[in-house]
Design a protein around this motif. Structure first.
Motif, PDB file in Angstrom:
ATOM      1  N   ASN A 186      -8.579  -4.233   8.094  1.00 32.41           N
ATOM      2  CA  ASN A 186      -9.290  -3.843   6.850  1.00 32.41           C
ATOM      3  C   ASN A 186     -10.165  -2.777   7.195  1.00 32.41           C
ATOM      4  O   ASN A 186     -11.339  -2.956   6.754  1.00 32.41           O
ATOM      5  CB  ASN A 186      -9.683  -5.228   6.273  1.00 32.41           C
ATOM      6  CG  ASN A 186     -10.356  -4.952   4.840  1.00 32.41           C
ATOM      7  OD1 ASN A 186      -9.629  -4.305   4.013  1.00 32.41           O
ATOM      8  ND2 ASN A 186     -11.191  -5.503   4.504  1.00 32.41           N
ATOM      9  N   THR A 187      -9.717  -1.446   7.802  1.00 26.57           N
ATOM     10  CA  THR A 187     -10.769  -0.390   7.825  1.00 26.57           C
ATOM     11  C   THR A 187     -11.000   0.168   6.635  1.00 26.57           C
ATOM     12  O   THR A 187     -10.220   0.411   5.724  1.00 26.57           O
ATOM     13  CB  THR A 187      -9.872   0.468   8.822  1.00 26.57           C
ATOM     14  OG1 THR A 187      -9.498  -0.115   9.975  1.00 26.57           O
ATOM     15  CG2 THR A 187     -10.697   1.851   9.026  1.00 26.57           C
ATOM     16  N   LEU A 203       0.633  -8.362   4.795  1.00 28.74           N
ATOM     17  CA  LEU A 203      -0.383  -8.338   5.955  1.00 28.74           C
ATOM     18  C   LEU A 203      -1.872  -8.528   5.622  1.00 28.74           C
ATOM     19  O   LEU A 203      -2.675  -8.377   6.317  1.00 28.74           O
ATOM     20  CB  LEU A 203      -0.127  -6.581   6.267  1.00 28.74           C
ATOM     21  CG  LEU A 203       1.099  -6.303   7.064  1.00 28.74           C
ATOM     22  CD1 LEU A 203       1.117  -4.854   7.343  1.00 28.74           C
ATOM     23  CD2 LEU A 203       1.316  -7.265   8.145  1.00 28.74           C
ATOM     24  N   GLY A 204      -2.097  -8.649   4.083  1.00 28.07           N
ATOM     25  CA  GLY A 204      -3.491  -8.884   3.881  1.00 28.07           C
ATOM     26  C   GLY A 204      -4.254  -7.661   3.413  1.00 28.07           C
ATOM     27  O   GLY A 204      -5.605  -7.971   3.452  1.00 28.07           O
ATOM     28  N   CYS A 205      -3.618  -6.735   3.315  1.00 29.80           N
ATOM     29  CA  CYS A 205      -4.309  -5.630   2.301  1.00 29.80           C
ATOM     30  C   CYS A 205      -5.084  -6.030   1.271  1.00 29.80           C
ATOM     31  O   CYS A 205      -4.666  -6.631   0.631  1.00 29.80           O
ATOM     32  CB  CYS A 205      -3.376  -4.505   2.080  1.00 29.80           C
ATOM     33  SG  CYS A 205      -4.364  -3.067   1.901  1.00 29.80           S
ATOM     34  N   THR A 206      -6.361  -5.475   1.179  1.00 25.42           N
ATOM     35  CA  THR A 206      -7.530  -5.876   0.050  1.00 25.42           C
ATOM     36  C   THR A 206      -7.277  -4.878  -1.244  1.00 25.42           C
ATOM     37  O   THR A 206      -8.005  -5.426  -1.964  1.00 25.42           O
ATOM     38  CB  THR A 206      -8.943  -6.003   0.860  1.00 25.42           C
ATOM     39  OG1 THR A 206      -9.027  -4.756   1.170  1.00 25.42           O
ATOM     40  CG2 THR A 206      -9.028  -6.816   1.832  1.00 25.42           C
ATOM     41  N   LEU A 254      -5.709  -6.913  -5.580  1.00 29.07           N
ATOM     42  CA  LEU A 254      -7.022  -6.823  -5.079  1.00 29.07           C
ATOM     43  C   LEU A 254      -7.864  -8.136  -4.466  1.00 29.07           C
ATOM     44  O   LEU A 254      -7.593  -9.043  -5.019  1.00 29.07           O
ATOM     45  CB  LEU A 254      -8.009  -6.226  -6.314  1.00 29.07           C
ATOM     46  CG  LEU A 254      -9.350  -6.253  -5.899  1.00 29.07           C
ATOM     47  CD1 LEU A 254      -9.444  -4.971  -5.227  1.00 29.07           C
ATOM     48  CD2 LEU A 254     -10.285  -6.013  -7.352  1.00 29.07           C
ATOM     49  N   ASP A 255      -8.387  -8.102  -3.287  1.00 25.74           N
ATOM     50  CA  ASP A 255      -8.967  -9.024  -2.636  1.00 25.74           C
ATOM     51  C   ASP A 255     -10.200  -8.803  -2.131  1.00 25.74           C
ATOM     52  O   ASP A 255     -10.510  -7.870  -1.491  1.00 25.74           O
ATOM     53  CB  ASP A 255      -8.179  -9.436  -1.399  1.00 25.74           C
ATOM     54  CG  ASP A 255      -8.847 -10.598  -0.635  1.00 25.74           C
ATOM     55  OD1 ASP A 255      -9.606 -11.151  -0.875  1.00 25.74           O
ATOM     56  OD2 ASP A 255      -8.179 -10.992   0.451  1.00 25.74           O
ATOM     57  N   LYS A 256     -11.339  -9.567  -2.934  1.00 22.91           N
ATOM     58  CA  LYS A 256     -12.687  -9.147  -2.575  1.00 22.91           C
ATOM     59  C   LYS A 256     -13.350 -10.078  -1.637  1.00 22.91           C
ATOM     60  O   LYS A 256     -14.645 -10.181  -1.430  1.00 22.91           O
ATOM     61  CB  LYS A 256     -13.392  -8.900  -3.978  1.00 22.91           C
ATOM     62  CG  LYS A 256     -13.160  -8.230  -4.881  1.00 22.91           C
ATOM     63  CD  LYS A 256     -14.142  -8.094  -6.249  1.00 22.91           C
ATOM     64  CE  LYS A 256     -14.177  -9.199  -6.915  1.00 22.91           C
ATOM     65  NZ  LYS A 256     -15.183  -9.247  -7.978  1.00 22.91           N
TER      66      LYS A 256
END
Length: 356
Positions: free
Chosen positions: A134-135, A184-187, A315-317
């Motif tokens: 999550n860079t 992969l959990g990209c936000t 979108l993941d906040k």
């Protein structure tokens, strides 16, 4: 007596003031060199919307680090933000450089431009780890389904059954960079089409406000090698098979009263971290961009139906960006003097003694 027959004096034309943004900068401050890509290349349309989005958002050109790898896509950073920092990395290795730039100076706005080969082939391992960390950066994939610099071979994102210009059919299953990023959990995951200017600009504005990794896959037709009948990455195919999930607009935090084009009705509003707002108007189906399972299922359904979805896919906040996970200090590491980043000699001697 005045001469009533004389024509009225013509007004002296005054120079029109150039439009500026909230930083007082004109759009020219966001431009770069003239493009040397093929005329009509979708990549140039993406460039124009990067310029427009950053200008209207009011991002300082001096605060941006623009990065790329190798390929036609990797020329794109030369065509915007000539006042910013820039680095052209080794093929597929741009994510490592982006991670280093972000950790060394968290105040920079990192924009990476990659291609389907640079990301989904030689750079796949780097892409995977960038996403899972999550860079904080905008990661744009200019996706045309071919290797344009080496005469149009299929890339890893080419759809099964699509045809090359000379007639060869692709029998490989494609890699869906958006589906992989969500897994992969990209936000932040979005997809657009280089010819859909309004959607493209709105999504880029949202990405500029996202504090983690914003993966943005843009179908960008190659007019030289992949714009023919039989290609699934051509302008015609994209226009015929695009399925927008929603109408989308973005309200900047610094302009809370800004007018939006989305009419009243079935509108969903999502507030970002800094108070800015995304407005999504329902189109064909009731789609929830914060539901990870729904995003994956919807992408799989579209693949079976030979459609390509565009819009804000996920979108993941809830996840913290990489620099915060490492508990770095607020002051950029790049500005710290040596005495603050190097252990004192006494401490090094103690470590060496303990290891002996």
């Amino acid at each position: 007596m005045p001469d009533t027959m004389s024509p009225p004096a013509k007004p002296i034309p005054m120079p029109r003031p150039e439009k500026t943004n909230r930083l007082g900068l004109a759009a020219d401050a966001y431009k770069g060199s003239e493009s040397t890509l093929c005329s009509g290349c979708g990549h140039d349309s993406i460039t124009s919307q990067i310029i427009k989005a950053l200008f209207e958002t009011g991002v300082s050109p001096y605060s941006v680090a623009k990065l790329s790898g190798i390929g036609c896509s990797s020329k794109t950073p030369a065509y915007f933000l000539s006042l910013s920092h820039g680095f052209n990395a080794v093929h597929g290795r741009m994510p490592s450089v982006a991670t280093g730039a972000n950790l060394a100076n968290r105040t920079l706005n990192v924009i990476g431009v990659s291609g389907d080969g640079d990301t989904a082939s030689i750079g796949m391992g780097q892409f995977v780890h960038l996403v899972r960390r999550n860079t904080k950066m905008i990661y744009i994939i200019e996706n045309n389904g071919v290797y344009g610099l080496t005469k149009g071979q299929f890339s890893a994102t080419a759809d099964m059954g699509s045809a090359q210009k000379k007639g060869d059919i692709n029998e490989m299953i494609p890699i869906d960079c958006c589906g992989l990023a969500i897994e992969l959990g990209c936000t932040f995951v979005a997809r657009s089409f280089s010819a859909d200017m309004k959607q493209l600009c709105a999504l880029l504005k949202i990405a500029a406000h996202h504090p983690g990794t914003a993966v943005f896959d843009v179908v960008s037709p190659c007019v030289t090698f992949n714009n023919h009948e039989g290609s699934t990455k051509s302008y015609k195919y994209a226009k015929d098979h695009e399925l927008p999930l929603h109408e989308i607009d973005f309200i900047e935090q610094f302009e809370p009263q800004a007018p939006v084009d989305i009419p009243a009705g079935e509108v969903r509003e999502i507030e970002m971290y800094d108070g800015s707002k995304i407005r999504l108007k329902k189109l064909g189906e009731d789609y929830d961009p914060v539901n990870r399972k729904s995003a994956i299922d919807t992408l799989e359904k579209a693949r079976r139906e030979n459609l390509f979805l565009t819009g804000l896919l996920y979108l993941d906040k809830t996840r913290r960006p990489y620099a915060e996970q490492l508990n770095l200090i607020d002051e950029p590491l790049a500005t710290l003097p040596q005495e603050r980043v190097r252990p004192p000699k006494k401490a090094l001697d103690e470590i060496m003694t303990a290891l002996m």
